[in-house]
Design an enzyme around this catalytic site. Structure first.
Site, mmCIF file in Angstrom:
data_model
loop_
_atom_site.group_PDB
_atom_site.id
_atom_site.type_symbol
_atom_site.label_atom_id
_atom_site.label_comp_id
_atom_site.label_asym_id
_atom_site.label_seq_id
_atom_site.Cartn_x
_atom_site.Cartn_y
_atom_site.Cartn_z
ATOM 1 N N HIS A 43 -0.206 -1.618 -4.746
ATOM 2 C CA HIS A 43 0.575 -2.099 -5.771
ATOM 3 C C HIS A 43 0.452 -3.761 -5.561
ATOM 4 O O HIS A 43 0.643 -4.038 -4.267
ATOM 5 C CB HIS A 43 1.996 -1.828 -5.524
ATOM 6 C CG HIS A 43 2.071 -0.077 -5.636
ATOM 7 N ND1 HIS A 43 2.293 0.325 -6.885
ATOM 8 C CD2 HIS A 43 2.393 0.747 -4.644
ATOM 9 C CE1 HIS A 43 2.405 1.752 -6.677
ATOM 10 N NE2 HIS A 43 2.532 1.842 -5.352
ATOM 11 N N ILE A 98 0.681 -1.115 0.056
ATOM 12 C CA ILE A 98 -0.179 -0.056 0.103
ATOM 13 C C ILE A 98 0.933 1.262 -0.085
ATOM 14 O O ILE A 98 1.571 1.533 1.095
ATOM 15 C CB ILE A 98 -0.893 -0.063 1.164
ATOM 16 C CG1 ILE A 98 -1.950 -1.396 1.226
ATOM 17 C CG2 ILE A 98 -1.744 1.015 1.275
ATOM 18 C CD1 ILE A 98 -2.603 -1.309 2.431
ATOM 19 N N GLY A 99 1.073 2.011 -1.208
ATOM 20 C CA GLY A 99 1.651 3.106 -1.308
ATOM 21 C C GLY A 99 0.705 4.380 -0.969
ATOM 22 O O GLY A 99 -0.488 4.381 -0.765
ATOM 23 N N ASP A 126 14.604 5.042 -4.859
ATOM 24 C CA ASP A 126 13.199 4.540 -4.840
ATOM 25 C C ASP A 126 12.765 5.824 -5.553
ATOM 26 O O ASP A 126 12.456 6.916 -5.176
ATOM 27 C CB ASP A 126 12.506 4.080 -3.734
ATOM 28 C CG ASP A 126 11.155 3.547 -4.166
ATOM 29 O OD1 ASP A 126 10.383 4.021 -5.077
ATOM 30 O OD2 ASP A 126 10.472 2.868 -3.404
ATOM 31 N N THR A 132 6.271 8.568 -5.316
ATOM 32 C CA THR A 132 5.544 9.846 -4.736
ATOM 33 C C THR A 132 6.772 10.625 -4.186
ATOM 34 O O THR A 132 6.787 11.825 -4.069
ATOM 35 C CB THR A 132 4.612 9.404 -3.952
ATOM 36 O OG1 THR A 132 3.543 8.825 -4.465
ATOM 37 C CG2 THR A 132 3.925 10.928 -3.379
ATOM 38 N N ASP A 179 8.344 0.109 2.720
ATOM 39 C CA ASP A 179 8.456 0.133 1.357
ATOM 40 C C ASP A 179 10.079 0.096 1.271
ATOM 41 O O ASP A 179 10.457 -0.620 0.567
ATOM 42 C CB ASP A 179 7.632 0.850 0.761
ATOM 43 C CG ASP A 179 7.927 2.391 0.958
ATOM 44 O OD1 ASP A 179 8.604 2.584 2.325
ATOM 45 O OD2 ASP A 179 7.557 3.368 0.458
ATOM 46 N N ARG A 180 10.780 1.028 1.795
ATOM 47 C CA ARG A 180 12.230 1.202 1.721
ATOM 48 C C ARG A 180 13.034 0.164 2.421
ATOM 49 O O ARG A 180 13.852 -0.382 1.515
ATOM 50 C CB ARG A 180 12.574 2.577 2.384
ATOM 51 C CG ARG A 180 12.131 3.830 1.861
ATOM 52 C CD ARG A 180 12.491 4.932 2.725
ATOM 53 N NE ARG A 180 13.918 5.215 2.727
ATOM 54 C CZ ARG A 180 14.584 6.036 3.683
ATOM 55 N NH1 ARG A 180 13.859 6.901 4.512
ATOM 56 N NH2 ARG A 180 15.662 6.306 3.375
ATOM 57 N N SER A 203 0.031 6.464 -2.949
ATOM 58 C CA SER A 203 -0.729 6.927 -4.285
ATOM 59 C C SER A 203 -1.604 5.772 -4.660
ATOM 60 O O SER A 203 -2.849 6.196 -5.294
ATOM 61 C CB SER A 203 0.073 7.451 -5.410
ATOM 62 O OG SER A 203 0.760 8.488 -4.911
ATOM 63 N N ARG A 204 -1.142 4.682 -4.679
ATOM 64 C CA ARG A 204 -1.877 3.554 -5.093
ATOM 65 C C ARG A 204 -1.736 2.226 -4.277
ATOM 66 O O ARG A 204 -0.689 2.191 -3.559
ATOM 67 C CB ARG A 204 -1.408 3.310 -6.583
ATOM 68 C CG ARG A 204 -1.959 4.407 -7.506
ATOM 69 C CD ARG A 204 -1.416 4.097 -9.131
ATOM 70 N NE ARG A 204 0.154 4.283 -9.168
ATOM 71 C CZ ARG A 204 0.723 3.924 -10.091
ATOM 72 N NH1 ARG A 204 0.230 3.694 -11.311
ATOM 73 N NH2 ARG A 204 2.064 4.039 -10.041
#
Length: 270
Positions: A25, A19-20, A136, A139, A116-117, A22-23
């Site tokens: 994935h 879950i990013g 990366d 956003t 995420d990182r 903006s969207r």
């Protein structure tokens, strides 16, 4: 939502969801191998409640067909998120496994490091070797490095390409709102109109900053791999190929580092 009547074997399938900001994935793994990836928009609370009741997901590599999860043998949904409100929604879904920083064997991580990182860093290191620097391009544009002993060295965060363009367009009275798709080639450094001036300022500042971080990292770890990932990674890499071809040749482009990290966490280092 219509159920797929075809018999499915789900024991060798699992879905990854990152879950990013903006969207959403997605990734489909078959026999522990990454099969396909795709993106969808964030879902509302009412959408999630309906999905939890029907045990279905509105996603598929082919957007015309939803993946149906059998109530008898559900596909495991492996979840990582940088958006707490979305995390809570998806944790109501059946058979969810949440990945946190505690699951990632990188030493010296600080508590607020983005999952995420961390996943991308671990995926890059396990795939290409340590030490590694991960750039990366999403956003946010982030730089994150880990050394030979899998210890976090640190990194940096700045607004990504789209965010910078949006900020100028939405927070100024007369500057136009530009999209990344409008920047098909490197602009002139010294522009003669407003649109080109915005492109020049944003692009060349990003490129100079990226080059500086890469140079600084390689001065510490000359034998390090450098991986570039994220939705705009190919865009930035393409700019770098024209701006500094020598730097560009050092980059390994892989948009799915986060999911490769998930796979390594779940199934070991291979």
């Amino acid at each position: 939502m219509k159920q797929n009547t075809q018999q499915q074997t789900t024991e060798n399938l699992w879905l990854g969801l990152m879950i990013g900001n903006s969207r959403l994935h997605w990734a489909l793994f078959v026999d522990n191998t990454l099969n396909s990836t795709w993106d969808t928009e964030h879902l509302s609370t009412s959408d999630m409640q309906q999905l939890a009741k029907t045990n279905t997901l509105p996603v598929s590599p082919s957007s015309t067909r939803p993946i149906f999860l059998s109530s008898n043998l559900p596909i495991t949904l492996v979840l990582a998120s940088v958006v707490p409100t979305q995390t809570k929604l998806w944790q109501t879904y059946p058979n969810v496994r949440l990945i946190t920083l505690n699951d990632i064997p990188i030493k010296g991580m600080y508590p607020t490091l983005g999952i995420d990182r961390a996943l991308a860093l671990y995926g890059a290191g396990q795939t290409y070797g340590f030490p590694v620097l991960v750039i990366d391009v999403g956003t946010a544009l982030t730089f994150t490095g880990v050394d030979h002993q899998q210890r976090l060295i640190g990194g940096a965060i700045l607004p990504g390409l789209s965010l910078q363009l949006n900020s100028l367009g939405r927070n100024t009275g007369q500057l136009p709102l530009l999209k990344t798709s409008s920047i098909t080639s490197l602009p002139p450094h010294f522009a003669m109109n407003t649109k080109e001036a915005i492109k020049s300022g944003v692009i060349y500042t990003l490129l100079a900053g990226t080059k500086d971080f890469i140079d600084s990292w390689l001065s510490l770890f000359p034998d390090s791999k450098i991986a570039i990932t994220g939705g705009d990674c190919n865009l930035l890499r393409g700019y770098l190929q024209k701006y500094d071809p020598e730097i560009a040749t050092k980059l390994i482009a892989e948009k799915n580092l986060t999911f490769l990290g998930m796979g390594k966490i779940l199934f070991g280092n291979g």
